[in-house]
Design a protein around this motif. Sequence first.
Motif, PDB file in Angstrom:
ATOM      1  N   ASN A  51       0.828  -1.203   0.000  1.00  0.00           N
ATOM      2  CA  ASN A  51       0.000   0.000   0.000  1.00  0.00           C
ATOM      3  C   ASN A  51       0.867   1.258   0.000  1.00  0.00           C
ATOM      4  O   ASN A  51       0.569   2.242  -0.690  1.00  0.00           O
ATOM      5  CB  ASN A  51      -0.916   0.016   1.224  1.00  0.00           C
ATOM      6  N   LEU A  52       1.946   1.228   0.797  1.00  0.00           N
ATOM      7  CA  LEU A  52       2.852   2.378   0.840  1.00  0.00           C
ATOM      8  C   LEU A  52       3.508   2.604  -0.520  1.00  0.00           C
ATOM      9  O   LEU A  52       3.621   3.747  -0.978  1.00  0.00           O
ATOM     10  CB  LEU A  52       3.920   2.155   1.917  1.00  0.00           C
ATOM     11  N   LEU A  53       3.932   1.521  -1.148  1.00  0.00           N
ATOM     12  CA  LEU A  53       4.526   1.643  -2.482  1.00  0.00           C
ATOM     13  C   LEU A  53       3.544   2.289  -3.460  1.00  0.00           C
ATOM     14  O   LEU A  53       3.896   3.212  -4.203  1.00  0.00           O
ATOM     15  CB  LEU A  53       4.942   0.258  -2.999  1.00  0.00           C
ATOM     16  N   THR A  54       2.314   1.802  -3.449  1.00  0.00           N
ATOM     17  CA  THR A  54       1.296   2.337  -4.350  1.00  0.00           C
ATOM     18  C   THR A  54       1.068   3.822  -4.096  1.00  0.00           C
ATOM     19  O   THR A  54       0.902   4.613  -5.037  1.00  0.00           O
ATOM     20  CB  THR A  54      -0.016   1.564  -4.183  1.00  0.00           C
ATOM     21  N   GLY A  55       1.070   4.207  -2.830  1.00  0.00           N
ATOM     22  CA  GLY A  55       0.858   5.606  -2.485  1.00  0.00           C
ATOM     23  C   GLY A  55       1.943   6.531  -3.010  1.00  0.00           C
ATOM     24  O   GLY A  55       1.709   7.726  -3.230  1.00  0.00           O
ATOM     25  N   SER A  80       8.372   7.746 -14.663  1.00  0.00           N
ATOM     26  CA  SER A  80       7.594   8.965 -14.911  1.00  0.00           C
ATOM     27  C   SER A  80       6.515   9.141 -13.855  1.00  0.00           C
ATOM     28  O   SER A  80       6.305  10.246 -13.326  1.00  0.00           O
ATOM     29  CB  SER A  80       6.969   8.915 -16.309  1.00  0.00           C
ATOM     30  N   ARG A  81       5.818   8.047 -13.530  1.00  0.00           N
ATOM     31  CA  ARG A  81       4.747   8.115 -12.530  1.00  0.00           C
ATOM     32  C   ARG A  81       5.292   8.475 -11.145  1.00  0.00           C
ATOM     33  O   ARG A  81       4.690   9.265 -10.407  1.00  0.00           O
ATOM     34  CB  ARG A  81       4.012   6.780 -12.491  1.00  0.00           C
ATOM     35  N   ILE A  82       6.433   7.924 -10.798  1.00  0.00           N
ATOM     36  CA  ILE A  82       7.040   8.207  -9.496  1.00  0.00           C
ATOM     37  C   ILE A  82       7.421   9.679  -9.394  1.00  0.00           C
ATOM     38  O   ILE A  82       7.179  10.335  -8.364  1.00  0.00           O
ATOM     39  CB  ILE A  82       8.267   7.302  -9.269  1.00  0.00           C
ATOM     40  N   LEU A  83       8.012  10.215 -10.450  1.00  0.00           N
ATOM     41  CA  LEU A  83       8.397  11.627 -10.439  1.00  0.00           C
ATOM     42  C   LEU A  83       7.169  12.533 -10.362  1.00  0.00           C
ATOM     43  O   LEU A  83       7.184  13.564  -9.670  1.00  0.00           O
ATOM     44  CB  LEU A  83       9.225  11.962 -11.678  1.00  0.00           C
ATOM     45  N   GLU A  84       6.109  12.173 -11.057  1.00  0.00           N
ATOM     46  CA  GLU A  84       4.881  12.968 -11.003  1.00  0.00           C
ATOM     47  C   GLU A  84       4.276  12.947  -9.598  1.00  0.00           C
ATOM     48  O   GLU A  84       3.706  13.941  -9.140  1.00  0.00           O
ATOM     49  CB  GLU A  84       3.882  12.438 -12.028  1.00  0.00           C
ATOM     50  N   GLN A  85       4.402  11.822  -8.903  1.00  0.00           N
ATOM     51  CA  GLN A  85       3.938  11.754  -7.519  1.00  0.00           C
ATOM     52  C   GLN A  85       4.777  12.676  -6.627  1.00  0.00           C
ATOM     53  O   GLN A  85       4.245  13.295  -5.700  1.00  0.00           O
ATOM     54  CB  GLN A  85       4.023  10.316  -7.006  1.00  0.00           C
ATOM     55  N   GLY A 137      22.110  10.257 -12.833  1.00  0.00           N
ATOM     56  CA  GLY A 137      22.411  10.611 -11.448  1.00  0.00           C
ATOM     57  C   GLY A 137      21.272  11.365 -10.787  1.00  0.00           C
ATOM     58  O   GLY A 137      20.940  11.128  -9.620  1.00  0.00           O
ATOM     59  N   GLU A 138      20.657  12.296 -11.535  1.00  0.00           N
ATOM     60  CA  GLU A 138      19.516  13.051 -11.000  1.00  0.00           C
ATOM     61  C   GLU A 138      18.355  12.120 -10.675  1.00  0.00           C
ATOM     62  O   GLU A 138      17.733  12.218  -9.598  1.00  0.00           O
ATOM     63  CB  GLU A 138      19.051  14.097 -12.011  1.00  0.00           C
ATOM     64  N   ILE A 139      18.055  11.229 -11.616  1.00  0.00           N
ATOM     65  CA  ILE A 139      16.927  10.317 -11.419  1.00  0.00           C
ATOM     66  C   ILE A 139      17.199   9.379 -10.245  1.00  0.00           C
ATOM     67  O   ILE A 139      16.334   9.160  -9.393  1.00  0.00           O
ATOM     68  CB  ILE A 139      16.650   9.513 -12.704  1.00  0.00           C
ATOM     69  N   GLU A 140      18.409   8.836 -10.192  1.00  0.00           N
ATOM     70  CA  GLU A 140      18.755   7.943  -9.086  1.00  0.00           C
ATOM     71  C   GLU A 140      18.628   8.648  -7.744  1.00  0.00           C
ATOM     72  O   GLU A 140      18.168   8.062  -6.763  1.00  0.00           O
ATOM     73  CB  GLU A 140      20.175   7.410  -9.267  1.00  0.00           C
ATOM     74  N   SER A 141      19.048   9.901  -7.695  1.00  0.00           N
ATOM     75  CA  SER A 141      18.957  10.653  -6.448  1.00  0.00           C
ATOM     76  C   SER A 141      17.502  10.806  -6.004  1.00  0.00           C
ATOM     77  O   SER A 141      17.176  10.639  -4.814  1.00  0.00           O
ATOM     78  CB  SER A 141      19.601  12.027  -6.622  1.00  0.00           C
ATOM     79  N   LEU A 142      16.618  11.104  -6.952  1.00  0.00           N
ATOM     80  CA  LEU A 142      15.198  11.247  -6.627  1.00  0.00           C
ATOM     81  C   LEU A 142      14.589   9.903  -6.227  1.00  0.00           C
ATOM     82  O   LEU A 142      13.798   9.825  -5.278  1.00  0.00           O
ATOM     83  CB  LEU A 142      14.451  11.828  -7.834  1.00  0.00           C
ATOM     84  N   ILE A 143      14.963   8.852  -6.949  1.00  0.00           N
ATOM     85  CA  ILE A 143      14.465   7.524  -6.607  1.00  0.00           C
ATOM     86  C   ILE A 143      14.981   7.112  -5.238  1.00  0.00           C
ATOM     87  O   ILE A 143      14.252   6.544  -4.418  1.00  0.00           O
ATOM     88  CB  ILE A 143      14.885   6.501  -7.681  1.00  0.00           C
ATOM     89  N   ARG A 144      16.242   7.401  -4.967  1.00  0.00           N
ATOM     90  CA  ARG A 144      16.841   7.043  -3.678  1.00  0.00           C
ATOM     91  C   ARG A 144      16.117   7.731  -2.515  1.00  0.00           C
ATOM     92  O   ARG A 144      15.939   7.144  -1.443  1.00  0.00           O
ATOM     93  CB  ARG A 144      18.322   7.400  -3.675  1.00  0.00           C
ATOM     94  N   SER A 145      15.707   8.972  -2.730  1.00  0.00           N
ATOM     95  CA  SER A 145      14.990   9.683  -1.652  1.00  0.00           C
ATOM     96  C   SER A 145      13.670   9.001  -1.346  1.00  0.00           C
ATOM     97  O   SER A 145      13.266   8.891  -0.181  1.00  0.00           O
ATOM     98  CB  SER A 145      14.756  11.143  -2.044  1.00  0.00           C
ATOM     99  N   PRO A 183       5.418   0.510  -8.406  1.00  0.00           N
ATOM    100  CA  PRO A 183       4.713  -0.734  -8.726  1.00  0.00           C
ATOM    101  C   PRO A 183       4.406  -1.529  -7.456  1.00  0.00           C
ATOM    102  O   PRO A 183       5.242  -1.609  -6.549  1.00  0.00           O
ATOM    103  CB  PRO A 183       5.705  -1.501  -9.615  1.00  0.00           C
ATOM    104  N   ARG A 184       3.234  -2.109  -7.417  1.00  0.00           N
ATOM    105  CA  ARG A 184       2.818  -2.856  -6.223  1.00  0.00           C
ATOM    106  C   ARG A 184       3.512  -4.213  -6.117  1.00  0.00           C
ATOM    107  O   ARG A 184       3.560  -4.801  -5.041  1.00  0.00           O
ATOM    108  CB  ARG A 184       1.296  -3.041  -6.256  1.00  0.00           C
ATOM    109  N   ASP A 185       4.063  -4.690  -7.236  1.00  0.00           N
ATOM    110  CA  ASP A 185       4.603  -6.047  -7.247  1.00  0.00           C
ATOM    111  C   ASP A 185       6.101  -6.109  -6.961  1.00  0.00           C
ATOM    112  O   ASP A 185       6.757  -7.097  -7.296  1.00  0.00           O
ATOM    113  CB  ASP A 185       4.312  -6.729  -8.586  1.00  0.00           C
TER     114      ASP A 185
END
Length: 260
Positions: A14-18, A51-56, A116-124, A22-24
């Motif tokens: 649920n936290l991942l989806t929020g 793209s969806r993660i960044l938009e969130q 590097g930018e994307i990884e940093s955002l994903i890492r956060s 991806p839920r899986d």
Amino acid sequence: MDKLCTLTEHHCRNLLTGYGWPRDMEIAFRLSYSQGDGAAFYGHLTCEDLSRILEQQVSRGELRKAECRRLVRRIEASDTVLYLERNAFGHRYAHAGCIRYVWRDGDCAPDNDVAGEIESLIRSDVEALCRQMACDGYLLQEAMLPSSEPVVFQRNTANFVVRVEETEDVYCGDDDAEFRNELIALILDKGACYRPLAISVVSTTSGNTMGTAWAGDALRLPGQPVRAWFDRHWLTEATEEARQTINALTQAFSTFVKTH
């Protein structure tokens, strides 16, 4: 433990989806209050996922719209996949530091600066999610495993003691998602506990347990009186078993008397 693991994993998804993830994803958690314990998750992120993660992140105020649009264009142009894999620590521990980030499968991977930018955002996101998963996981664990004082209450009669105490998981049902979500909310927001109970009828003369019933779905809120959550049907089951045990013992003893 099965019910606890099922509920914890459901909440992590649920936290991942929020967060737009991806839920899986593969969920890993170790919650024994030891160094290196916590939660982590692994899997891969497609261009659409990224793209969806960044938009969130934009919707949460963590990323500017212009920056998001720029990165999304570069992601879509790269046609690549970001993998989250276990590093050397990931086979023994579970936390955000157990994850390594690897770009694969794309014919045109993003350049180092953009990657590097994307990884940093994903890492956060990963660090925030792992912290929340671990924190909530411990709360769920405390709410569902027997406490340090497992006897909830007991009632004494002239010849018997009726004792209600917390026990390990005795049943793992196929609860639907709506029930799990409601239960998680009660535990995390209201401080409820959801611990299996054993209801025992014990002889004060011999100390033997004459009858036992099991309640695998005892939900209790803080400060709630016993009458508000205790189902008397549980007591009926325990006393009925005690009655049958006593009758069997009486018959056995009468046979013993006749033969001697």
